[in-house]
Design a protein around this motif. Structure first.
Motif, mmCIF file in Angstrom:
data_model
loop_
_atom_site.group_PDB
_atom_site.id
_atom_site.type_symbol
_atom_site.label_atom_id
_atom_site.label_comp_id
_atom_site.label_asym_id
_atom_site.label_seq_id
_atom_site.Cartn_x
_atom_site.Cartn_y
_atom_site.Cartn_z
ATOM 1 N N ALA A 80 0.842 -1.201 0.000
ATOM 2 C CA ALA A 80 0.000 0.000 0.000
ATOM 3 C C ALA A 80 0.878 1.253 0.000
ATOM 4 C CB ALA A 80 -0.932 -0.009 1.209
ATOM 5 N N GLY A 81 1.950 1.225 0.778
ATOM 6 C CA GLY A 81 2.877 2.356 0.819
ATOM 7 C C GLY A 81 3.564 2.584 -0.507
ATOM 8 N N TYR A 82 3.955 1.499 -1.152
ATOM 9 C CA TYR A 82 4.571 1.640 -2.474
ATOM 10 C C TYR A 82 3.591 2.303 -3.446
ATOM 11 C CZ TYR A 82 6.014 0.900 -7.141
ATOM 12 O OH TYR A 82 6.308 1.149 -8.451
ATOM 13 N N MET A 83 2.359 1.810 -3.468
ATOM 14 C CA MET A 83 1.375 2.361 -4.402
ATOM 15 C C MET A 83 1.104 3.838 -4.112
ATOM 16 S SD MET A 83 -1.309 -0.802 -5.038
ATOM 17 C CE MET A 83 -1.928 -0.798 -3.369
ATOM 18 N N ALA A 84 0.989 4.193 -2.838
ATOM 19 C CA ALA A 84 0.740 5.596 -2.473
ATOM 20 C C ALA A 84 1.908 6.485 -2.887
ATOM 21 C CB ALA A 84 0.486 5.716 -0.975
ATOM 22 N N SER A 85 3.122 5.996 -2.711
ATOM 23 C CA SER A 85 4.284 6.816 -3.074
ATOM 24 C C SER A 85 4.393 7.022 -4.576
ATOM 25 C CB SER A 85 5.570 6.192 -2.523
ATOM 26 O OG SER A 85 5.879 4.995 -3.198
ATOM 27 N N ARG A 86 3.861 6.084 -5.355
ATOM 28 C CA ARG A 86 3.895 6.179 -6.818
ATOM 29 C C ARG A 86 2.590 6.702 -7.405
ATOM 30 N NH1 ARG A 86 8.624 6.104 -5.730
ATOM 31 N NH2 ARG A 86 10.030 4.445 -6.279
ATOM 32 N N GLU A 87 1.575 6.869 -6.542
ATOM 33 C CA GLU A 87 0.254 7.347 -6.956
ATOM 34 C C GLU A 87 -0.371 6.486 -8.052
ATOM 35 O OE1 GLU A 87 1.507 11.408 -7.937
ATOM 36 O OE2 GLU A 87 0.318 12.058 -6.215
ATOM 37 N N ARG A 88 -0.244 5.167 -7.891
ATOM 38 C CA ARG A 88 -0.863 4.254 -8.850
ATOM 39 C C ARG A 88 -0.975 2.860 -8.251
ATOM 40 N NH1 ARG A 88 2.755 0.892 -11.740
ATOM 41 N NH2 ARG A 88 4.914 1.353 -11.230
ATOM 42 N N MET A 89 -1.976 2.140 -8.716
ATOM 43 C CA MET A 89 -2.145 0.748 -8.283
ATOM 44 C C MET A 89 -1.262 -0.146 -9.131
ATOM 45 S SD MET A 89 -6.113 -0.056 -7.403
ATOM 46 C CE MET A 89 -6.300 -0.794 -8.982
ATOM 47 N N SER A 90 -0.623 -1.100 -8.460
ATOM 48 C CA SER A 90 0.196 -2.059 -9.181
ATOM 49 C C SER A 90 0.551 -3.219 -8.262
ATOM 50 C CB SER A 90 1.492 -1.384 -9.668
ATOM 51 O OG SER A 90 2.324 -2.322 -10.288
ATOM 52 N N HIS A 91 0.612 -4.405 -8.826
ATOM 53 C CA HIS A 91 1.089 -5.564 -8.070
ATOM 54 C C HIS A 91 2.611 -5.667 -8.152
ATOM 55 C CE1 HIS A 91 -2.767 -7.360 -7.032
ATOM 56 N NE2 HIS A 91 -3.184 -7.066 -8.247
ATOM 57 N N THR A 92 3.209 -4.889 -9.033
ATOM 58 C CA THR A 92 4.664 -4.885 -9.207
ATOM 59 C C THR A 92 5.204 -3.542 -8.749
ATOM 60 O OG1 THR A 92 4.408 -6.323 -11.126
ATOM 61 C CG2 THR A 92 6.515 -5.201 -10.890
ATOM 62 N N THR A 93 6.301 -3.570 -8.019
ATOM 63 C CA THR A 93 6.902 -2.321 -7.560
ATOM 64 C C THR A 93 7.851 -1.773 -8.615
ATOM 65 O OG1 THR A 93 8.852 -3.293 -6.535
ATOM 66 C CG2 THR A 93 6.855 -3.179 -5.178
ATOM 67 N N GLY A 94 8.253 -0.551 -8.450
ATOM 68 C CA GLY A 94 9.206 0.080 -9.362
ATOM 69 C C GLY A 94 10.591 -0.527 -9.273
ATOM 70 N N TRP A 95 10.811 -1.328 -8.233
ATOM 71 C CA TRP A 95 12.122 -1.968 -8.067
ATOM 72 C C TRP A 95 12.134 -3.344 -8.715
ATOM 73 C CZ3 TRP A 95 9.487 -0.366 -3.458
ATOM 74 C CH2 TRP A 95 9.774 0.953 -3.100
ATOM 75 N N GLY A 96 11.116 -3.627 -9.543
ATOM 76 C CA GLY A 96 11.063 -4.881 -10.270
ATOM 77 C C GLY A 96 10.578 -6.049 -9.426
ATOM 78 N N LYS A 97 9.984 -5.783 -8.290
ATOM 79 C CA LYS A 97 9.497 -6.850 -7.419
ATOM 80 C C LYS A 97 8.041 -7.154 -7.759
ATOM 81 C CE LYS A 97 12.973 -7.084 -4.376
ATOM 82 N NZ LYS A 97 13.616 -8.265 -3.919
ATOM 83 N N ASP A 98 7.798 -8.352 -8.254
ATOM 84 C CA ASP A 98 6.418 -8.758 -8.476
ATOM 85 C C ASP A 98 5.884 -9.372 -7.184
ATOM 86 O OD1 ASP A 98 7.644 -11.239 -8.357
ATOM 87 O OD2 ASP A 98 7.093 -11.834 -10.387
ATOM 88 N N PHE A 99 4.635 -9.765 -7.187
ATOM 89 C CA PHE A 99 4.021 -10.281 -5.967
ATOM 90 C C PHE A 99 4.780 -11.496 -5.441
ATOM 91 C CE2 PHE A 99 0.873 -13.073 -3.856
ATOM 92 C CZ PHE A 99 0.674 -12.296 -2.722
ATOM 93 N N ALA A 100 5.135 -12.423 -6.311
ATOM 94 C CA ALA A 100 5.829 -13.641 -5.874
ATOM 95 C C ALA A 100 7.157 -13.327 -5.184
ATOM 96 C CB ALA A 100 6.061 -14.574 -7.071
ATOM 97 N N SER A 101 7.923 -12.392 -5.734
ATOM 98 C CA SER A 101 9.216 -12.062 -5.110
ATOM 99 C C SER A 101 9.015 -11.291 -3.807
ATOM 100 C CB SER A 101 10.118 -11.287 -6.074
ATOM 101 O OG SER A 101 9.556 -10.049 -6.433
ATOM 102 N N ARG A 102 7.990 -10.458 -3.722
ATOM 103 C CA ARG A 102 7.719 -9.735 -2.474
ATOM 104 C C ARG A 102 7.285 -10.694 -1.378
ATOM 105 N NH1 ARG A 102 3.603 -6.767 -2.457
ATOM 106 N NH2 ARG A 102 2.778 -7.117 -4.519
ATOM 107 N N VAL A 103 6.461 -11.700 -1.729
ATOM 108 C CA VAL A 103 6.038 -12.703 -0.755
ATOM 109 C C VAL A 103 7.264 -13.443 -0.222
ATOM 110 C CG1 VAL A 103 4.830 -14.924 -0.570
ATOM 111 C CG2 VAL A 103 3.691 -12.981 -1.606
ATOM 112 N N LYS A 104 8.108 -13.867 -1.117
ATOM 113 C CA LYS A 104 9.321 -14.592 -0.721
ATOM 114 C C LYS A 104 10.208 -13.710 0.167
ATOM 115 C CE LYS A 104 13.300 -17.028 -2.583
ATOM 116 N NZ LYS A 104 14.069 -17.338 -3.785
#
Length: 170
Positions: A80-104
């Motif tokens: 949620a913090g990542y999305m707020a800082s980028r002002e957009r919804m996304s399952h992937t962060t700007g650092w190239g982290k998709d959901f699977a890598s963030r979970v891990k």
């Protein structure tokens, strides 16, 4: 005091305030370079307040309740913090982290899913929206899941706008 003098004093105060803020930013900026940037809005983990809503939804499908989990809540707050800082919804962060890598990276093992949302609505409306969306509903009713974490972060420029993340896991 004349209107002209009031205007001059207000301009001076605004200039002084601006200069103080710029000076503080100049001092804090270099110190913050080695840290992860944080969103400008307020955020909170709100899993405990969603327990009843999720339990009711799951009960309609003959499923047991989900247990709030601090590890999953932290992962949700991070997204949620990542999305707020980028002002957009996304399952992937700007650092190239998709959901699977963030979970891990958050030490979450096994099956997991994530629902995200952005809007000017409260938690009750959020779950109503997700309950009427086939993919989001499927995630919340997945019988493999036993725990969850829910969090939001407010947009730093518009406090009525929230970025939400729900992370579900085994």
């Amino acid at each position: 005091m004349t209107a002209e003098k009031v205007e001059i004093r207000q301009k001076g105060l605004n200039r002084r305030t601006w200069l103080k803020a710029a000076g503080l930013a100049a001092l804090v900026g270099p110190a913050a370079c080695g840290t992860v940037s944080l969103p400008t809005g307020q955020g909170a983990g709100v899993s405990s307040s969603a327990t009843g809503t999720l339990a009711s939804l799951r009960a309609t499908a003959g499923l047991g309740p989900l247990v709030p989990d601090t590890q999953l809540e932290q992962a949700a707050l991070q997204q949620a913090g990542y999305m707020a800082s980028r002002e957009r919804m996304s399952h992937t962060t700007g650092w190239g982290k998709d959901f699977a890598s963030r979970v891990k990276d958050n030490g979450i093992a096994g099956a997991a899913a994530e629902n995200i949302a952005e809007g000017r609505f409260d938690q009750e409306k959020l779950f109503d929206i997700w309950a009427h969306s086939p993919g989001h509903r499927r995630n919340m009713l997945d019988p493999r899941f036993t725990r969850f974490g829910l969090a939001y972060v407010r947009d730093g420029r518009d406090s009525s706008l929230r970025y939400w993340a729900l992370v579900l896991g085994k």
